[in-house]
Design a protein around this motif. Sequence first.
Motif, PDB file in Angstrom:
ATOM      1  N   ASN B 186     -26.308 -94.851 -42.447  1.00 42.02           N
ATOM      2  CA  ASN B 186     -27.256 -94.217 -41.612  1.00 42.02           C
ATOM      3  C   ASN B 186     -27.014 -93.226 -41.054  1.00 42.02           C
ATOM      4  N   LEU B 187     -26.816 -92.513 -41.902  1.00 38.42           N
ATOM      5  CA  LEU B 187     -26.500 -91.395 -41.429  1.00 38.42           C
ATOM      6  C   LEU B 187     -27.666 -89.912 -41.471  1.00 38.42           C
ATOM      7  N   THR B 188     -27.518 -88.715 -41.015  1.00 41.52           N
ATOM      8  CA  THR B 188     -28.770 -87.453 -41.044  1.00 41.52           C
ATOM      9  C   THR B 188     -28.457 -86.213 -42.079  1.00 41.52           C
ATOM     10  N   TYR B 189     -29.180 -86.025 -43.071  1.00 41.45           N
ATOM     11  CA  TYR B 189     -28.666 -85.051 -43.529  1.00 41.45           C
ATOM     12  C   TYR B 189     -29.749 -84.095 -43.393  1.00 41.45           C
ATOM     13  N   VAL B 190     -29.022 -82.488 -43.299  1.00 41.24           N
ATOM     14  CA  VAL B 190     -29.499 -81.678 -43.147  1.00 41.24           C
ATOM     15  C   VAL B 190     -28.988 -80.662 -44.961  1.00 41.24           C
ATOM     16  N   MET B 191     -30.000 -80.776 -45.821  1.00 40.71           N
ATOM     17  CA  MET B 191     -30.033 -80.441 -46.995  1.00 40.71           C
ATOM     18  C   MET B 191     -30.266 -78.691 -47.389  1.00 40.71           C
ATOM     19  N   VAL B 192     -29.183 -77.885 -48.026  1.00 40.43           N
ATOM     20  CA  VAL B 192     -30.214 -76.773 -48.151  1.00 40.43           C
ATOM     21  C   VAL B 192     -30.033 -76.956 -49.956  1.00 40.43           C
ATOM     22  N   SER B 193     -31.210 -76.270 -50.578  1.00 42.08           N
ATOM     23  CA  SER B 193     -31.815 -76.480 -52.138  1.00 42.08           C
ATOM     24  C   SER B 193     -32.197 -75.287 -52.581  1.00 42.08           C
ATOM     25  N   HIS B 194     -32.156 -75.033 -53.808  1.00 39.17           N
ATOM     26  CA  HIS B 194     -32.986 -73.478 -54.096  1.00 39.17           C
ATOM     27  C   HIS B 194     -34.228 -74.882 -55.055  1.00 39.17           C
ATOM     28  N   ASN B 195     -33.959 -75.885 -55.755  1.00 40.99           N
ATOM     29  CA  ASN B 195     -34.442 -76.899 -56.615  1.00 40.99           C
ATOM     30  C   ASN B 195     -35.097 -77.393 -55.661  1.00 40.99           C
ATOM     31  N   LEU B 196     -36.396 -77.365 -55.181  1.00 46.96           N
ATOM     32  CA  LEU B 196     -37.555 -78.836 -54.878  1.00 46.96           C
ATOM     33  C   LEU B 196     -37.910 -80.027 -55.111  1.00 46.96           C
ATOM     34  N   SER B 197     -37.532 -79.775 -56.763  1.00 46.86           N
ATOM     35  CA  SER B 197     -37.070 -81.299 -57.107  1.00 46.86           C
ATOM     36  C   SER B 197     -36.502 -81.774 -56.506  1.00 46.86           C
ATOM     37  N   VAL B 198     -34.664 -81.346 -56.436  1.00 48.64           N
ATOM     38  CA  VAL B 198     -34.107 -82.164 -55.252  1.00 48.64           C
ATOM     39  C   VAL B 198     -33.711 -82.211 -53.810  1.00 48.64           C
ATOM     40  N   ILE B 199     -34.703 -81.282 -53.812  1.00 41.83           N
ATOM     41  CA  ILE B 199     -35.062 -81.389 -52.226  1.00 41.83           C
ATOM     42  C   ILE B 199     -35.848 -82.274 -51.646  1.00 41.83           C
ATOM     43  N   THR B 200     -36.698 -83.205 -52.733  1.00 38.83           N
ATOM     44  CA  THR B 200     -38.174 -83.635 -51.971  1.00 38.83           C
ATOM     45  C   THR B 200     -37.218 -84.570 -53.044  1.00 38.83           C
ATOM     46  N   HIS B 201     -36.598 -84.531 -53.630  1.00 38.27           N
ATOM     47  CA  HIS B 201     -35.863 -86.111 -53.718  1.00 38.27           C
ATOM     48  C   HIS B 201     -35.075 -87.068 -52.464  1.00 38.27           C
ATOM     49  N   LEU B 202     -34.551 -86.324 -52.285  1.00 40.49           N
ATOM     50  CA  LEU B 202     -33.560 -86.559 -51.165  1.00 40.49           C
ATOM     51  C   LEU B 202     -34.293 -86.344 -49.760  1.00 40.49           C
ATOM     52  N   CYS B 203     -35.120 -85.471 -49.245  1.00 41.03           N
ATOM     53  CA  CYS B 203     -35.397 -85.613 -47.982  1.00 41.03           C
ATOM     54  C   CYS B 203     -37.160 -86.192 -48.345  1.00 41.03           C
ATOM     55  N   THR B 204     -37.507 -86.208 -46.699  1.00 39.20           N
ATOM     56  CA  THR B 204     -38.546 -86.419 -46.226  1.00 39.20           C
ATOM     57  C   THR B 204     -39.183 -85.268 -45.658  1.00 39.20           C
ATOM     58  N   GLU B 205     -38.888 -84.703 -45.402  1.00 37.17           N
ATOM     59  CA  GLU B 205     -39.763 -83.003 -44.169  1.00 37.17           C
ATOM     60  C   GLU B 205     -38.482 -82.117 -44.963  1.00 37.17           C
ATOM     61  N   VAL B 206     -39.665 -80.244 -45.393  1.00 38.23           N
ATOM     62  CA  VAL B 206     -38.909 -79.764 -45.938  1.00 38.23           C
ATOM     63  C   VAL B 206     -39.049 -78.594 -44.918  1.00 38.23           C
ATOM     64  N   GLY B 207     -38.220 -77.226 -44.863  1.00 38.97           N
ATOM     65  CA  GLY B 207     -38.423 -76.758 -44.490  1.00 38.97           C
ATOM     66  C   GLY B 207     -38.697 -75.324 -45.015  1.00 38.97           C
ATOM     67  N   VAL B 208     -38.860 -74.318 -45.890  1.00 39.04           N
ATOM     68  CA  VAL B 208     -39.039 -73.149 -46.622  1.00 39.04           C
ATOM     69  C   VAL B 208     -38.412 -72.023 -45.847  1.00 39.04           C
ATOM     70  N   MET B 209     -38.034 -71.683 -46.319  1.00 36.15           N
ATOM     71  CA  MET B 209     -37.421 -70.245 -45.970  1.00 36.15           C
ATOM     72  C   MET B 209     -37.661 -69.060 -46.533  1.00 36.15           C
ATOM     73  N   ILE B 210     -37.907 -67.509 -46.410  1.00 33.78           N
ATOM     74  CA  ILE B 210     -37.800 -66.466 -47.239  1.00 33.78           C
ATOM     75  C   ILE B 210     -36.969 -65.332 -46.085  1.00 33.78           C
ATOM     76  N   ASP B 211     -36.185 -64.590 -46.370  1.00 32.09           N
ATOM     77  CA  ASP B 211     -36.105 -63.691 -45.597  1.00 32.09           C
ATOM     78  C   ASP B 211     -35.606 -63.911 -44.337  1.00 32.09           C
ATOM     79  N   GLY B 212     -34.889 -65.205 -44.033  1.00 35.84           N
ATOM     80  CA  GLY B 212     -34.522 -65.088 -42.595  1.00 35.84           C
ATOM     81  C   GLY B 212     -35.452 -65.763 -42.131  1.00 35.84           C
ATOM     82  N   HIS B 213     -37.285 -66.239 -42.079  1.00 37.93           N
ATOM     83  CA  HIS B 213     -37.611 -66.731 -41.538  1.00 37.93           C
ATOM     84  C   HIS B 213     -38.265 -68.219 -42.273  1.00 37.93           C
ATOM     85  N   MET B 214     -38.410 -68.991 -41.401  1.00 39.40           N
ATOM     86  CA  MET B 214     -38.826 -70.788 -41.543  1.00 39.40           C
ATOM     87  C   MET B 214     -40.652 -70.558 -41.783  1.00 39.40           C
TER      88      MET B 214
END
Lengths: 299, 247, 275
Positions: B186-214
């Motif tokens: 029952n762990l809580t994950y926060v995962m960072v990646s540049h790969n959208l497929s990897v992120i969406t495989h593991l995470c149900t919600e995604v924040g998109v960052m560019i230039d310091g802003h989400m």
Amino acid sequence: MNATFRNWALDENPSSRRQAAWGNWYRIWLNLRGNALGMIGLTIIAIFIGIAIFAPLLATHDPAMQDLGNRLAAPSALHWFGTDELGRDIYSRLLYGGRVTLGMVIAVVVLVAPIGLAIGCIAGYFGGIVDTILMRITDIFLAFPRLVLALAFVAALKPGVESAILAIALTAWPPYARMARAETLTVRGSDFIAAYRLTGGSSWRIIFRHIMPLCVPTLIVRVTLDMSSIIITAASLGFLGMGAQPPSPEWGAMIATAKRFIFEQWWVAAIPGIAIFCVSLAFNFLGDALRDVLDPKGN
Amino acid sequence: MTIEIDNLRISFVGREVVKGVSFNVAKGASFGIVGESGSGKSTVLRAMAGLNNDWSGRIAFSGEDAPLFRPPAFFRKVQMVFQDPYGSLHPRQTIDRILSELPLVHGMDNIDDRIAKVLSAVALPQTARFRYPHQLSGGQRQRVAIARALIAEPEVLLLDEPTSALDVSVQAEILNLLADLRAERNLTYVMVSHNLSVITHLCTEVGVMIDGHMVEQVTAEDLRLGNVNHAHTRELRSLSVELEEPA
Amino acid sequence: MLVDIQNLKIGFKSRTGFHQAVKGVSLKLGTEKLGIVGESGSGKSLTARALMKLLPTQTVIEADKLEFDGIDIRSASEKQMRTIRGKRAGFILQDPKYSLNPVKTVGSQVAEAWRTHKGGSKRAALEAAINLLEMVKIRDPKKVAASYPHEVSGGMGQRVMIAMMLAPDPELLIADEPTSALDATVQAEILRLIEELVSERGMGLLLISHDLPLVSHFCDRVAVMYAGHVMEELKASDLLSAQHPYTRGLLNCMPSLMHPKERLPVLTRDPEWLK
């Protein structure tokens, strides 16, 4: 017994911490044994240390006994390496001198290496104001001519072997601190150090348990390369009357006093010179080999 | 453990690299941060772990504000896995030594037992215990890195590109392992990646960052369906759709 | 035939014994785009380096045939190799940071590459360099030419590398993981650029990568390597109907945005493949 130990230590899948540690050391030893120059160095050092320890058994004369009627004699069956300007047996003096000289060198290293290492690692790890203060102190010591600083220090204390050791130590640590700092800077930003910070352990724990061991191999090489210059500094101090006091034999002092006769009775200066040369070279060989061997990737 | 990040700002020597990032993660959820290099995504993660002290705003775990300097007990709750399994393990220490550090710091009992258990949890053989990192493959090293985080028995795992240095076949194994561990513990994950497929495989919600802003927060499902608003999200999505499938 | 490799074997002698890294690879390349795909340790980079004789001297290289445009690489002298390397065949590496001289401007480095092969005055070379930079679609070539490598981004650096390689009008371009250090958006641009340039100029391309689906977009054919063997060679457009279980396994074990899988299939390696 030997074969069982070998199999146990070299087991690819050690089952205890002790076995893994022994395996690691045994592999290092095997690698060192495979390094010809390293083994030559180790053997020479072992021989000289053995000679120094067993000097009373091996010596043919009392090193302080003068025989003015037999000054500056050439090597003979009675005096294997001849006699010096006071008719003392050079062979015996060389053996006893090994105790003083090697003892001084080892004492300096034992004193200096950990201090330099600690200062460098602390400065490198914390950075900022700590780094600035520690490194400026290091710079001050580096800026002084080595011998002058040592002389001033010995002059302030009483001349003797102990003061000479302290004086040389005082001037010898800055290069180690610089080196350890440089090494620390390359690892302090790495992920494995970040991972150790995430254990909640103190900065001291990280510095002493995880960063310092990484700096040790470079330090060992540097120390072994410095051995000869430590011997020379000790000799210079002895020559100026600030180091080992007569009649105590010390290799550097032996050369220094013999230089007056270097053309006529060359062996008086050459014998301790050869001893210093052999020991310095042996330390260099060993240091180079240790650097290769202590890298776990090489095992 | 819920996570709340509110108006997080982080600077490096006067230059602001994270410019007011806010997001919440529910207990047991997994949140992904996707972005290109220099977007500040890893910086956010490191500040959450307590590796960066030059931030302002609010970072809270279970409703409690995290102090600038984290007390040791914090690291029993929150752990991190790094990107490069070659650089995240001490090169001169055995796996045993690496794993026993946190239990020693926290005075935990039965360290031998704990190490044995955590090795089997990440499906490493017990024989790996007294080996050195360079004797292991990249995938095995990353398992060690995960084991090191798990030995704290944390509630939150911060994952910084945990598979981007690995081969795809090994990546699959590690992603499966991470999914299993989350379910089991029952762990809580926060995962960072540049790969959208990897992120969406593991995470149900995604924040998109560019230039310091989400710039956008979107569910994996909406990302899949193309229900996205920001141009950068759309660009990342179309590249992923176009290039991650064979021609 | 630009490149003809038959039964190439590459091995390394070490203290502990002999390690065979490439175990009988055969490849042919004309004026086309061939992708070599494999995981780390598959021997894909070694194969390309052997072709350019860029491996350390203690490497043991055996082959029934190892030819570049009819020249036998195995017996070629270092002098002959220099007329091939950089002149008839360009080599683009993963990280431009390590391939560019940090203390010289980008423009002067491209100009130098041009002058070495074409001669002429420094001024003419610099003009040619700016032309080349324009050709690799750098928007403000004059400004980029005047900047130093650390002042340009990774993608820009890779464009500069490509411009340098294009200077002598090579017949073959070897790109070893040219984009794996770059962001996804830049990666696509660079690969598109390489593909266009190669097609326009009628060059051959050897694209080495670990990313099978990505490569298939920019190549005509794909060779899949595993543990020093070529598992399968097929047309890029046929990738989805690949026969070999390794190729299929590689494709299946990737997570996908559009086709989510509850669990990723794990690749099981069959020792039979290596026979």
